[in-house]
Motif scaffolding. Structure first.
Motif, PDB file in Angstrom:
ATOM      1  N   GLU A 109      -6.248   9.220 -16.092  1.00  0.00           N
ATOM      2  CA  GLU A 109      -7.264   8.860 -15.367  1.00  0.00           C
ATOM      3  C   GLU A 109      -7.671   6.914 -15.409  1.00  0.00           C
ATOM      4  OE1 GLU A 109     -12.394   8.608 -15.620  1.00  0.00           O
ATOM      5  OE2 GLU A 109     -11.056  10.160 -16.758  1.00  0.00           O
ATOM      6  N   THR A 110      -6.964   7.105 -16.372  1.00  0.00           N
ATOM      7  CA  THR A 110      -6.845   5.299 -16.594  1.00  0.00           C
ATOM      8  C   THR A 110      -5.581   4.471 -15.474  1.00  0.00           C
ATOM      9  OG1 THR A 110      -7.842   5.464 -18.930  1.00  0.00           O
ATOM     10  CG2 THR A 110      -6.395   3.076 -17.746  1.00  0.00           C
ATOM     11  N   LEU A 111      -4.366   5.101 -16.018  1.00  0.00           N
ATOM     12  CA  LEU A 111      -3.593   4.373 -14.881  1.00  0.00           C
ATOM     13  C   LEU A 111      -3.767   4.624 -13.301  1.00  0.00           C
ATOM     14  CD1 LEU A 111      -0.204   5.830 -15.978  1.00  0.00           C
ATOM     15  CD2 LEU A 111      -0.860   3.277 -15.967  1.00  0.00           C
ATOM     16  N   MET A 112      -4.169   5.643 -12.631  1.00  0.00           N
ATOM     17  CA  MET A 112      -4.792   6.046 -11.547  1.00  0.00           C
ATOM     18  C   MET A 112      -6.295   5.373 -11.023  1.00  0.00           C
ATOM     19  SD  MET A 112      -2.947   7.772 -10.031  1.00  0.00           S
ATOM     20  CE  MET A 112      -1.537   7.643 -10.980  1.00  0.00           C
ATOM     21  N   GLY A 113      -7.345   5.201 -12.236  1.00  0.00           N
ATOM     22  CA  GLY A 113      -7.989   4.192 -11.968  1.00  0.00           C
ATOM     23  C   GLY A 113      -7.669   2.483 -11.397  1.00  0.00           C
ATOM     24  N   GLN A 114      -6.420   2.358 -12.382  1.00  0.00           N
ATOM     25  CA  GLN A 114      -5.991   1.153 -12.462  1.00  0.00           C
ATOM     26  C   GLN A 114      -4.753   0.973 -10.694  1.00  0.00           C
ATOM     27  OE1 GLN A 114      -3.330   0.501 -15.353  1.00  0.00           O
ATOM     28  NE2 GLN A 114      -4.792  -0.188 -16.858  1.00  0.00           N
ATOM     29  N   VAL A 115      -4.976   1.703 -10.439  1.00  0.00           N
ATOM     30  CA  VAL A 115      -4.078   2.058  -9.174  1.00  0.00           C
ATOM     31  C   VAL A 115      -4.862   1.808  -7.832  1.00  0.00           C
ATOM     32  CG1 VAL A 115      -3.017   3.221  -7.626  1.00  0.00           C
ATOM     33  CG2 VAL A 115      -2.196   3.148  -9.686  1.00  0.00           C
ATOM     34  N   ALA A 116      -6.078   2.895  -8.421  1.00  0.00           N
ATOM     35  CA  ALA A 116      -7.219   2.732  -7.031  1.00  0.00           C
ATOM     36  C   ALA A 116      -7.333   1.139  -6.291  1.00  0.00           C
ATOM     37  CB  ALA A 116      -8.272   3.709  -7.542  1.00  0.00           C
ATOM     38  N   ALA A 117      -7.622   0.743  -8.098  1.00  0.00           N
ATOM     39  CA  ALA A 117      -8.298  -0.811  -7.936  1.00  0.00           C
ATOM     40  C   ALA A 117      -7.467  -1.277  -6.701  1.00  0.00           C
ATOM     41  CB  ALA A 117      -8.630  -1.822  -9.712  1.00  0.00           C
ATOM     42  N   LEU A 176       0.539  -1.540   0.046  1.00  0.00           N
ATOM     43  CA  LEU A 176      -0.053   0.297   0.058  1.00  0.00           C
ATOM     44  C   LEU A 176       0.555   1.057   0.545  1.00  0.00           C
ATOM     45  CD1 LEU A 176      -2.499  -1.008   2.734  1.00  0.00           C
ATOM     46  CD2 LEU A 176      -3.088  -0.687   0.665  1.00  0.00           C
ATOM     47  N   ASN A 177       2.225   1.441   0.837  1.00  0.00           N
ATOM     48  CA  ASN A 177       3.263   2.128   1.149  1.00  0.00           C
ATOM     49  C   ASN A 177       3.479   1.899  -0.633  1.00  0.00           C
ATOM     50  OD1 ASN A 177       2.844   2.679   3.549  1.00  0.00           O
ATOM     51  ND2 ASN A 177       4.409   1.587   3.714  1.00  0.00           N
ATOM     52  N   SER A 178       3.341   1.635  -1.309  1.00  0.00           N
ATOM     53  CA  SER A 178       4.559   1.690  -2.660  1.00  0.00           C
ATOM     54  C   SER A 178       3.339   2.038  -3.501  1.00  0.00           C
ATOM     55  CB  SER A 178       4.727   0.370  -3.553  1.00  0.00           C
ATOM     56  OG  SER A 178       6.196  -0.386  -2.149  1.00  0.00           O
ATOM     57  N   LEU A 179       2.455   1.556  -3.427  1.00  0.00           N
ATOM     58  CA  LEU A 179       1.423   2.406  -4.788  1.00  0.00           C
ATOM     59  C   LEU A 179       1.002   3.877  -4.585  1.00  0.00           C
ATOM     60  CD1 LEU A 179      -1.363  -0.823  -4.489  1.00  0.00           C
ATOM     61  CD2 LEU A 179      -0.387  -0.136  -6.598  1.00  0.00           C
ATOM     62  N   GLY A 180       0.832   3.885  -2.486  1.00  0.00           N
ATOM     63  CA  GLY A 180       0.514   4.858  -2.193  1.00  0.00           C
ATOM     64  C   GLY A 180       1.512   6.418  -3.534  1.00  0.00           C
ATOM     65  N   GLU A 181       2.935   6.217  -3.544  1.00  0.00           N
ATOM     66  CA  GLU A 181       3.634   6.633  -3.865  1.00  0.00           C
ATOM     67  C   GLU A 181       3.364   7.258  -5.090  1.00  0.00           C
ATOM     68  OE1 GLU A 181       7.546   5.630  -3.273  1.00  0.00           O
ATOM     69  OE2 GLU A 181       6.901   5.292  -0.715  1.00  0.00           O
ATOM     70  N   MET A 182       2.960   5.695  -5.574  1.00  0.00           N
ATOM     71  CA  MET A 182       3.067   5.977  -7.724  1.00  0.00           C
ATOM     72  C   MET A 182       1.629   6.708  -8.017  1.00  0.00           C
ATOM     73  SD  MET A 182       3.166   1.551  -8.635  1.00  0.00           S
ATOM     74  CE  MET A 182       2.641   1.781  -9.661  1.00  0.00           C
ATOM     75  N   ALA A 183       0.472   6.815  -7.160  1.00  0.00           N
ATOM     76  CA  ALA A 183      -0.367   7.226  -7.229  1.00  0.00           C
ATOM     77  C   ALA A 183       0.280   9.068  -7.304  1.00  0.00           C
ATOM     78  CB  ALA A 183      -2.055   6.917  -5.787  1.00  0.00           C
ATOM     79  N   LYS A 184       0.912   9.141  -6.504  1.00  0.00           N
ATOM     80  CA  LYS A 184       0.976  10.821  -6.085  1.00  0.00           C
ATOM     81  C   LYS A 184       2.113  10.980  -7.419  1.00  0.00           C
ATOM     82  CE  LYS A 184       2.123  10.446  -1.666  1.00  0.00           C
ATOM     83  NZ  LYS A 184       2.647  10.656  -0.900  1.00  0.00           N
ATOM     84  N   LEU A 185       2.204  10.372  -8.287  1.00  0.00           N
ATOM     85  CA  LEU A 185       4.234  10.689  -9.088  1.00  0.00           C
ATOM     86  C   LEU A 185       3.190  11.884 -10.018  1.00  0.00           C
ATOM     87  CD1 LEU A 185       6.772   9.270  -8.910  1.00  0.00           C
ATOM     88  CD2 LEU A 185       5.619   7.199 -11.364  1.00  0.00           C
ATOM     89  N   GLU A 186       3.968  12.310 -10.703  1.00  0.00           N
ATOM     90  CA  GLU A 186       4.045  13.682 -11.193  1.00  0.00           C
ATOM     91  C   GLU A 186       3.947  13.309 -12.538  1.00  0.00           C
ATOM     92  OE1 GLU A 186       4.007  16.225 -10.783  1.00  0.00           O
ATOM     93  OE2 GLU A 186       3.790  16.478  -8.424  1.00  0.00           O
ATOM     94  N   GLY A 187       2.981  13.071 -13.544  1.00  0.00           N
ATOM     95  CA  GLY A 187       2.452  12.957 -14.763  1.00  0.00           C
ATOM     96  C   GLY A 187       1.646  12.022 -15.008  1.00  0.00           C
ATOM     97  N   TYR A 188       2.278  11.026 -14.494  1.00  0.00           N
ATOM     98  CA  TYR A 188       0.921   9.945 -14.034  1.00  0.00           C
ATOM     99  C   TYR A 188      -0.267  10.276 -13.110  1.00  0.00           C
ATOM    100  CZ  TYR A 188       4.939   7.264 -15.489  1.00  0.00           C
ATOM    101  OH  TYR A 188       6.169   6.175 -16.786  1.00  0.00           O
TER     102      TYR A 188
END
Length: 319
Positions: free
Chosen positions: A255-263, A239-251
């Motif tokens: 919307e699609t990528l963030m939806g996948q991360v949220a899933a 969850l910590n790693s996924l949280g960092e992915m969700a805050k990464l600039e550009g990414y």
């Protein structure tokens, strides 16, 4: 070997192997193992000399040269001189291959790679990923969580860290300059940094989930399964790693990528709640366990909805 006279060295090593093989046949039993050990020690050197002669065009034959060369690194009995030369040749090979690595994909955009050190590190990461995929597809369950696989992941993260450190150095240098060219370079470097960070975090999550799978199945000779608390800690890491992915600039704007991360986050939270409930149940705290089971079920439904919307697949513990 030290003078790189490959033909002469090959002849000498082959004669040594032949003599020791013949001595194995005529020696006393307590001496045979010494000669066999000598044969094993010279065999990697014979292969290395053969490899270099083929590279120079002095030997021909149908042989997978690169596979033969790579196989030497794990060969038993290789001398210190041979290992030193192998490292030197490998570095030269990587540098030659790195010259052809000119860009990296970032959200559909091709970002240029100008720094040779960055190229070499990225190339190394790509080679390690191929090794990991080969291990997973070739050995299946046997490879999951094995020391060898975890060692490859460690090397992969070292390669990513080296590449990121090189990019950060270039960013610091670009920030000192005040020109249009420096601004363009800084923008490209920021994208390269984000792309490498995304990849590193993705495979950090992947490694964590492979450890989850290993712990769920049990490890060791008695196949002892890990405690629910161990699995909760592993999901916390994911969850910590996924949280960092969700805050990464550009990414984070995608919307699609963030939806996948949220899933993936919802799925990880669901399993975390489930194992936390198991932990409370183990000490007869049924009320707390029931609340967490219900929360896990709700999160699982949420994850299922997100997966169907953004990933078009059913969810699993593998996220």
């Amino acid at each position: 070997l030290e003078k790189e006279a490959w033909a002469a060295a090959l002849g000498a090593f082959k004669r040594c192997a032949t003599i020791c093989t013949e001595l194995c046949r005529v020696s006393l039993a307590d001496q045979v193992h010494l000669y066999r050990q000598m044969v094993a020690e010279v065999e990697p050197s014979i292969r290395f000399c053969t490899y270099n002669l083929r590279q120079a065009g002095e030997l021909t034959g149908d042989s997978a040269q690169e596979d033969e060369f790579e196989g030497l690194f794990g060969a038993e009995g290789a001398s210190d001189i041979l290992r030193s030369k192998l490292e030197h040749v490998l570095q030269e090979t990587r540098e030659k291959q790195a010259k052809d690595l000119n860009e990296l994909e970032y959200l559909g955009e091709r970002v240029p790679i100008k720094n040779d050190k960055t190229r070499v590190s990225i190339l190394r990461s790509q080679q390690l990923l191929m090794d990991l995929n080969t291990m997973l597809h070739g050995e299946g369950d046997k490879a999951v969580g094995s020391e060898e696989m975890m060692g490859l992941f460690d090397k992969l993260f070292v390669a990513y860290n080296d590449a990121l450190e090189s990019v950060r150095n270039d960013l610091r240098q670009a920030a000192k300059e005040h020109s249009t060219r420096a601004t363009v370079a800084e923008s490209a470097l920021a994208k390269l940094q984000a792309a490498l960070t995304w990849r590193k975090l993705h495979y950090t999550v992947r490694r964590t989930l492979l450890l989850v799978e290993k712990h769920r199945k049990g490890s060791g000779g008695n196949r002892r399964r890990s405690s629910p608390e161990d699995l909760v800690r592993l999901y916390d890491g994911a969850l910590n790693s996924l949280g960092e992915m969700a805050k990464l600039e550009g990414y984070k704007e995608e919307e699609t990528l963030m939806g996948q991360v949220a899933a993936r986050v919802a799925c990880a939270k669901a399993y975390r709640c489930y194992y936390a409930a198991e932990s409370y149940g183990a000490v007869d705290k049924w009320q707390e366990a029931q609340v967490l089971y219900e929360r896990a079920a709700a999160l699982l439904i949420e994850a299922q909805t997100l997966y169907e919307e953004y990933m078009g697949a059913c969810i699993s513990a593998g996220l």
